[in-house]
Design a protein around this motif. Sequence first.
Motif, PDB file in Angstrom:
ATOM      1  N   ALA A 184       0.628  -1.758   0.104  1.00 14.36           N
ATOM      2  CA  ALA A 184      -0.057   0.109   0.118  1.00 14.36           C
ATOM      3  C   ALA A 184       1.175   1.033   0.206  1.00 14.36           C
ATOM      4  O   ALA A 184       0.283   2.376  -0.481  1.00 14.36           O
ATOM      5  N   SER A 185       2.031   0.811   0.559  1.00 13.47           N
ATOM      6  CA  SER A 185       2.840   2.251   0.952  1.00 13.47           C
ATOM      7  C   SER A 185       3.669   2.525  -0.556  1.00 13.47           C
ATOM      8  O   SER A 185       4.122   3.451  -0.597  1.00 13.47           O
ATOM      9  N   GLU A 186       3.998   1.453  -1.792  1.00 18.11           N
ATOM     10  CA  GLU A 186       4.096   1.383  -3.221  1.00 18.11           C
ATOM     11  C   GLU A 186       3.309   2.528  -3.781  1.00 18.11           C
ATOM     12  O   GLU A 186       2.437   2.458  -3.821  1.00 18.11           O
ATOM     13  N   ALA A 187       3.691   2.586  -4.781  1.00 15.84           N
ATOM     14  CA  ALA A 187       3.207   3.587  -5.926  1.00 15.84           C
ATOM     15  C   ALA A 187       2.789   2.138  -7.088  1.00 15.84           C
ATOM     16  O   ALA A 187       4.427   2.176  -8.009  1.00 15.84           O
ATOM     17  N   MET A 188       2.278   1.474  -7.759  1.00  9.69           N
ATOM     18  CA  MET A 188       1.668   0.584  -8.397  1.00  9.69           C
ATOM     19  C   MET A 188       2.087   1.295  -9.871  1.00  9.69           C
ATOM     20  O   MET A 188       3.487   0.682 -10.647  1.00  9.69           O
ATOM     21  N   PHE A 189       2.005   1.659 -10.104  1.00 11.04           N
ATOM     22  CA  PHE A 189       1.993   3.221 -11.558  1.00 11.04           C
ATOM     23  C   PHE A 189       3.009   4.078 -10.599  1.00 11.04           C
ATOM     24  O   PHE A 189       2.431   5.231 -10.363  1.00 11.04           O
ATOM     25  N   PRO A 190       4.340   4.239 -10.535  1.00 13.18           N
ATOM     26  CA  PRO A 190       5.228   5.177 -10.243  1.00 13.18           C
ATOM     27  C   PRO A 190       4.747   5.949 -11.006  1.00 13.18           C
ATOM     28  O   PRO A 190       4.714   7.369 -10.407  1.00 13.18           O
ATOM     29  N   THR A 191       4.758   6.412 -12.344  1.00  7.02           N
ATOM     30  CA  THR A 191       4.354   8.130 -12.701  1.00  7.02           C
ATOM     31  C   THR A 191       2.738   8.596 -12.048  1.00  7.02           C
ATOM     32  O   THR A 191       2.049   9.774 -12.862  1.00  7.02           O
ATOM     33  N   GLY A 192       1.970   7.660 -12.005  1.00  6.00           N
ATOM     34  CA  GLY A 192       0.486   7.885 -11.174  1.00  6.00           C
ATOM     35  C   GLY A 192       0.129   7.505 -12.807  1.00  6.00           C
ATOM     36  O   GLY A 192      -1.573   8.132 -12.345  1.00  6.00           O
ATOM     37  N   ASN A 193      -0.009   7.359 -13.684  1.00  7.86           N
ATOM     38  CA  ASN A 193      -0.977   7.232 -14.586  1.00  7.86           C
ATOM     39  C   ASN A 193      -0.538   5.493 -15.460  1.00  7.86           C
ATOM     40  O   ASN A 193      -0.129   4.628 -14.987  1.00  7.86           O
ATOM     41  N   LEU A 194      -2.198   5.293 -15.908  1.00  9.70           N
ATOM     42  CA  LEU A 194      -2.075   4.124 -16.394  1.00  9.70           C
ATOM     43  C   LEU A 194      -1.369   3.431 -17.871  1.00  9.70           C
ATOM     44  O   LEU A 194      -0.661   2.539 -17.664  1.00  9.70           O
ATOM     45  N   VAL A 195      -1.410   4.890 -18.978  1.00  9.66           N
ATOM     46  CA  VAL A 195      -0.687   4.725 -19.800  1.00  9.66           C
ATOM     47  C   VAL A 195       0.372   6.190 -19.727  1.00  9.66           C
ATOM     48  O   VAL A 195      -0.080   7.339 -19.453  1.00  9.66           O
ATOM     49  N   ASP A 196       1.316   5.823 -20.023  1.00 10.68           N
ATOM     50  CA  ASP A 196       2.576   6.887 -20.277  1.00 10.68           C
ATOM     51  C   ASP A 196       2.645   7.460 -21.899  1.00 10.68           C
ATOM     52  O   ASP A 196       2.578   6.747 -22.835  1.00 10.68           O
ATOM     53  N   ASP A 197       3.057   8.730 -22.190  1.00 11.34           N
ATOM     54  CA  ASP A 197       3.955   9.291 -22.687  1.00 11.34           C
ATOM     55  C   ASP A 197       5.488   8.532 -23.012  1.00 11.34           C
ATOM     56  O   ASP A 197       5.798   9.506 -22.118  1.00 11.34           O
ATOM     57  N   LEU A 198       5.691   7.702 -23.205  1.00  8.24           N
ATOM     58  CA  LEU A 198       7.567   7.098 -22.581  1.00  8.24           C
ATOM     59  C   LEU A 198       8.234   8.021 -24.216  1.00  8.24           C
ATOM     60  O   LEU A 198       8.514   7.482 -25.714  1.00  8.24           O
ATOM     61  N   GLU A 199       8.899   9.817 -24.291  1.00  5.88           N
ATOM     62  CA  GLU A 199       9.754  10.423 -24.952  1.00  5.88           C
ATOM     63  C   GLU A 199      11.447   9.317 -25.342  1.00  5.88           C
ATOM     64  O   GLU A 199      12.152   9.661 -24.155  1.00  5.88           O
ATOM     65  N   VAL A 200      11.951   8.436 -25.913  1.00  6.69           N
ATOM     66  CA  VAL A 200      12.916   7.994 -26.090  1.00  6.69           C
ATOM     67  C   VAL A 200      13.827   8.815 -26.894  1.00  6.69           C
ATOM     68  O   VAL A 200      13.370   8.583 -28.652  1.00  6.69           O
ATOM     69  N   PRO A 201      14.455   9.725 -26.993  1.00 10.09           N
ATOM     70  CA  PRO A 201      16.211   9.837 -27.917  1.00 10.09           C
ATOM     71  C   PRO A 201      15.929   9.442 -29.237  1.00 10.09           C
ATOM     72  O   PRO A 201      16.768   8.555 -28.368  1.00 10.09           O
ATOM     73  N   GLY A 202      15.653   9.774 -30.175  1.00  7.74           N
ATOM     74  CA  GLY A 202      16.488   9.009 -31.674  1.00  7.74           C
ATOM     75  C   GLY A 202      15.505   7.679 -31.861  1.00  7.74           C
ATOM     76  O   GLY A 202      16.381   7.557 -32.802  1.00  7.74           O
ATOM     77  N   GLU A 366      -9.959  -1.978  -6.692  1.00  5.83           N
ATOM     78  CA  GLU A 366     -10.287  -0.672  -6.592  1.00  5.83           C
ATOM     79  C   GLU A 366     -10.652  -0.013  -5.346  1.00  5.83           C
ATOM     80  O   GLU A 366     -11.922  -0.088  -5.244  1.00  5.83           O
ATOM     81  N   ASN A 367     -10.438   1.541  -4.972  1.00  6.75           N
ATOM     82  CA  ASN A 367     -10.716   1.550  -3.983  1.00  6.75           C
ATOM     83  C   ASN A 367     -10.705   2.992  -4.003  1.00  6.75           C
ATOM     84  O   ASN A 367      -9.795   3.595  -3.790  1.00  6.75           O
ATOM     85  N   GLU A 368     -11.608   4.192  -4.685  1.00  4.41           N
ATOM     86  CA  GLU A 368     -11.695   5.616  -4.945  1.00  4.41           C
ATOM     87  C   GLU A 368     -10.242   5.775  -5.807  1.00  4.41           C
ATOM     88  O   GLU A 368      -9.411   6.677  -5.531  1.00  4.41           O
ATOM     89  N   GLY A 369      -9.975   4.828  -6.994  1.00  4.33           N
ATOM     90  CA  GLY A 369      -9.524   4.842  -7.851  1.00  4.33           C
ATOM     91  C   GLY A 369      -8.079   4.376  -7.691  1.00  4.33           C
ATOM     92  O   GLY A 369      -7.345   4.758  -8.348  1.00  4.33           O
ATOM     93  N   GLU A 370      -8.108   4.015  -6.680  1.00  7.02           N
ATOM     94  CA  GLU A 370      -6.757   2.824  -6.404  1.00  7.02           C
ATOM     95  C   GLU A 370      -6.771   1.553  -6.708  1.00  7.02           C
ATOM     96  O   GLU A 370      -7.252   1.622  -5.690  1.00  7.02           O
ATOM     97  N   TRP A 371      -5.622   1.476  -7.034  1.00  6.14           N
ATOM     98  CA  TRP A 371      -5.626   0.009  -7.556  1.00  6.14           C
ATOM     99  C   TRP A 371      -4.735  -0.714  -6.361  1.00  6.14           C
ATOM    100  O   TRP A 371      -3.376  -0.348  -6.180  1.00  6.14           O
ATOM    101  N   THR A 372      -5.373  -2.077  -5.612  1.00  7.73           N
ATOM    102  CA  THR A 372      -4.895  -2.830  -4.391  1.00  7.73           C
ATOM    103  C   THR A 372      -4.513  -4.408  -5.294  1.00  7.73           C
ATOM    104  O   THR A 372      -5.893  -5.164  -6.084  1.00  7.73           O
ATOM    105  N   VAL A 373      -3.713  -4.714  -5.823  1.00  7.08           N
ATOM    106  CA  VAL A 373      -3.637  -6.519  -5.484  1.00  7.08           C
ATOM    107  C   VAL A 373      -3.789  -7.315  -4.512  1.00  7.08           C
ATOM    108  O   VAL A 373      -2.523  -7.365  -3.660  1.00  7.08           O
ATOM    109  N   ASN A 374      -4.722  -7.853  -3.982  1.00 11.17           N
ATOM    110  CA  ASN A 374      -3.906  -8.954  -2.698  1.00 11.17           C
ATOM    111  C   ASN A 374      -2.618 -10.313  -3.283  1.00 11.17           C
ATOM    112  O   ASN A 374      -2.036 -10.376  -2.095  1.00 11.17           O
ATOM    113  N   LYS A 375      -3.524 -10.909  -4.294  1.00 10.89           N
ATOM    114  CA  LYS A 375      -2.225 -12.007  -4.850  1.00 10.89           C
ATOM    115  C   LYS A 375      -2.648 -12.158  -6.414  1.00 10.89           C
ATOM    116  O   LYS A 375      -3.477 -12.000  -6.814  1.00 10.89           O
ATOM    117  N   VAL A 376      -1.541 -13.059  -7.132  1.00  8.45           N
ATOM    118  CA  VAL A 376      -1.163 -13.330  -8.276  1.00  8.45           C
ATOM    119  C   VAL A 376      -0.779 -14.601  -7.759  1.00  8.45           C
ATOM    120  O   VAL A 376      -0.025 -15.057  -7.203  1.00  8.45           O
TER     121      VAL A 376
END
Length: 408
Positions: A184-202, A366-376
């Motif tokens: 719970a203390s960690e960010a499942m999505f470290p950028t805060g987004n489900l999908v990001d635009d990842l810019e890779v120079p070149g 999902e709880n108030e827009g935040e996702w947690t995973v109990n197990k895989v």
Amino acid sequence: MAFAPQIKIPATYMRGGTSKGTFFNLEDLPEKCKVAGAARDAMLLRVIGSPDPYGKQTDGMGGATSSTSKTVILAKSTKADHDVDYLFGQVSIDKPFVDWSGNCGNLTAAVGSFAISNGMVDADRIPENGIATVRVWQANIEKTIIAQVPITNGEVQETGDFELDGVTFPAAEVQVEFMNPVDASEAMFPTGNLVDDLEVPGIGTFKATMINAGIPTIFLNAEDINFTGVSYNGTELQSDINSDENALAMFETIRAYGAIKMGLIESIEEAATRQHTPKVAFVGKPQGYTSSSGKEINADDIDLNVRALSMGLLHHAMMGTAAVAIGTAATIPGTLVNLAAGGGDRDSVTFGHPSGTLKVGAEAIENEGEWTVNKVVMSRSARVLMEGAVRIPGDVLDNIPVDDMENK
């Protein structure tokens, strides 16, 4: 000139899932190697046969692939409500480097078996016949994993009829549960987004789902990858990518810039010292293909295709930790993995990989827009291949300064 004789270190060579590695009991290690540091790394490098400029690991236990250049150190757990502490070291093939930044999910299937056979699980918790539940503390990532190990006549049952794509012969099924893969203390999505635009120079800008679950993973859409002039669809095999130096360089560059965006490193140069994590993978909608073993995979039998790179090369099947990331992301509507599988709510996913298919279940809330995973949850298998002792030249540990051992 006199040379130091070889020293013997008790060890067990095991297959777990689609990987294999050299397993050690912490108590059996040379005194210098019982603590983390340069001496331990030097020992493991020499055991595996690295660094090897030929890339073959001929003079060691390694198999010249990321899946077979692995080491495990186990000890009776000091953690409450756990049986065994599991420490994993990914050994580089061509560099003098052991990566301790992540877990090996495949070898986890063998941890329970080793722990039982080596007296790390209390005898009263092992049935005469049935399933022994082994509570594993994964020390690299500080997570709990539960291994359900079959027992016959009081001993680990290794043989059976469970077939795992990527492994030639059947064996006994071992169910592995990765508990709370994201705290719970960690960010499942470290950028805060489900999908990001990842810019890779070149190279370009890619839609990417970057997730911390099982192992930090960067997911891309296969159809977006065309930098080298080759179109991808997610049905690729190792020969399609691992022989293409431009493609491998592209994926490594994407991985490095993704690692920065995930907050795992601060500079591109640091990626070279963090080879095991993050992983980079690409997903595609379900399409039929012929697996590396010649098995026909039908589009109707899978939800999507996933291909993942490990230690710079396309994996021959799927890393267990990456499968945790796949299962987690698939259950969360809007991620690239979920969308490739058709979108919507789900509690499991079956994906195609180069060697066949794999089903992974996940409990996500999902709880108030935040996702947690109990197990895989997924099924693997494991088997002892050889046990006894490995040998390394006695002078390997002689020239390791004490300061290096303490400060590494």
